[in-house]
Scaffold this active site. Sequence first.
Site, short mmCIF file in Angstrom:
data_model
loop_
_atom_site.label_atom_id
_atom_site.label_comp_id
_atom_site.label_asym_id
_atom_site.label_seq_id
_atom_site.Cartn_x
_atom_site.Cartn_y
_atom_site.Cartn_z
N CYS A 418 67.16 -5.29 -13.31
CA CYS A 418 66.59 -5.29 -14.66
C CYS A 418 67.33 -4.65 -15.75
O CYS A 418 67.38 -5.46 -16.92
CB CYS A 418 65.46 -4.33 -14.62
SG CYS A 418 65.72 -2.39 -14.00
N HIS A 462 62.60 0.85 -14.73
CA HIS A 462 62.84 -0.50 -15.18
C HIS A 462 63.13 -0.45 -16.52
O HIS A 462 63.12 0.39 -17.65
CB HIS A 462 61.25 -1.21 -14.95
CG HIS A 462 61.46 -2.66 -15.12
ND1 HIS A 462 62.43 -3.47 -14.38
CD2 HIS A 462 60.78 -3.43 -15.95
CE1 HIS A 462 62.21 -4.70 -14.58
NE2 HIS A 462 61.15 -4.88 -15.62
N ASP A 478 60.26 -9.60 -20.65
CA ASP A 478 60.69 -9.05 -19.34
C ASP A 478 61.56 -10.05 -18.74
O ASP A 478 61.06 -10.71 -17.96
CB ASP A 478 59.81 -8.54 -18.44
CG ASP A 478 60.39 -7.75 -17.47
OD1 ASP A 478 61.43 -7.55 -17.45
OD2 ASP A 478 59.49 -6.97 -16.88
#
Length: 664
Positions: A418, A462, A478
């Site tokens: 991430c 995250h 994202d």
Amino acid sequence: MTGVRPSLRRRPTGEPVLHARSFDLLCLTMGFVLLVHAAHLPWWLTTALGVVLVARWQQRRRGGRNAPFWIKLPLIGLLLAAVILQNGTLFGREPGSAFAVGLLVLKLLESEHRRDARVGIAFACFALMSALLFDQGLIASLFVSLGLVPALATLRSLEEVEPQATPWSREFTPVLLVLLAAIPLSLFAFLFVPRLSTPLWGTPQNSQAITGLSNRLAPGDMLDLMTDDTPALRVSFDGPPPPNTARYFRAYTMQLFDGEGWSPGSRSARRPPSDAEYGTRIAYQASLEPTHDRVVPMLDLATMAPPDTVLRPDHTVLANRRIDEVLTFSALAATSYRFEPVLDEGVRRDNLQLPMGAGPKARELAASWAQRHGADHAAIARAALAMFHDGFSYTLAPAPLGRDRIDDFLFQTREGYCEHFASAFTFLMRAAGIPARVVTGYQGGYWNTTGSYLLVRRSDAHAWSEVWLEGRGWVRFDPTASVRPERVQLGAAAAAAGHGGEEGLFDVPWLRNLRDRWDVVNQWWNRGVIGFDALRQQGLLQPFGIAHAEVTDLALVFAIGCALLVAAALGWALFQRREGDALDAWMRRLQRKLAKAGVSRRAGEGPKHFFARAARALPAQRNALERLSELYLRLRYGYDEPPPESVSEFGRAVKELKARRVVK
């Protein structure tokens, strides 16, 4: 003088030498303290202290005595030097506990008499309690409580005049019964002893937040966190929980980029609150584990700040002081919103800033997108997401990046997790002239069906991006979801496993159910015990019409409760006293047998005089009665609790006694 037991030998002052069983229990107590602290002590120190403890125990069993000063003094000096070299200081939680435990173990080198043992036990109990400065969880508290068992057993053994080689279970059973009897009073004291709103003292804490979330993000920094499965927070909802794709918990909003990593900007703390329009809102309650930091992860987008916290313009939430204990709060979150539709010029500049010379290839790529799509910023963002979807892979073991991290990742390694994707995506947006920033926190979580709450672990950490779009404000993007959709749709475990569910041992239904139940117990412990503060204590008497219990009210209830508990304990003790023990039962049987022979025990007559009179009256049984007298007096007055084997021996002698009536 030969034939004298070591337990009865005395030093010149007349104090008895510590007998073998008491020394064994003392070593066991010290070993338990060392075990309780082993989790936060350096491994080499734990090993060295364990070697010293075992060596001293073996030396004592071979008949050795106190270590000479030329051994003790260098060991103390080495301990002091080791602690200072390891921590840089002797003061603080970690160095202080290490030095205290070390001194406790070294105390064994001069523990030869009862006074030494009592001092060591008192210090051991203090060291046990100090372990709660590191962890107040259920398991840690149980271990500390168990450490009191050998300590109290040692104190009990010190009172015996002539200890016997009884089974170890007999050393601990009375102590366990005493501790069990103390539970009601301890519980009552926990509830009603007036509490302070803040502790009497503070201890220096680690400067690093134990959540692993940091106020700086660079590709590769979250690797250790991805494998940490310990709980970070637990969240229960007033209604149905949001879907996994909406479970974003914002911690840090990062705007400044130096070519290697991202960090929050200072401008957001100074400017006025941002405009926001909220749609659907969700009410929830959260229990946050201690982080030793001020940031409070909140379900995105937070609409209000809990008590004793501040909602910043970038919608991050900061507590007024560091979170050093479990924090429980209620909050509202908006799953649909329009956040800061008009952007401050200073904030725009901060979120377009890029360091000189960083990512030249990435800048060219972003410029080509800007030329192709013009003012359609959403189309530029979609182009970047499409690129991540087609040519990149998700892995927790990416190849190391070179000096230019952005270009190396986008055009060389093309693999990561991430933080790699969020960092590169945000850089590309800024290079295309679009304000963008990185947000870190948690995403996903595991729904505990037994407790009906969401368990967010530290491995759910995250990073994602926010892009400012004209008329819409800040919009979440994202890029990790483009590379590995399972990460957002099913959680971190699914992304790491490469399939659509949690992998491993807990795939088994009954094990998963067991884990859920255990986490419910931990949740209860956090709320009911660790989270029991002065505010909750003041509401204990609400069912009795006292809305806000003052210190005097609590003290009065505590005094009344203690009086009732003491009265109940006294009544039980008096009732038990009538029963007597096994030795008394055999003595009463002997008295009945002697009474039939014409020798009755007089009122107020002591056992020694009674046996002597019986021996004179029954000369045929003189030897047997003298043996019974010696055995009874030793058992009754030489022990707190007579050994069962010796009591059985006394009983056999009573049964074998053939007393004949005195003929006058």
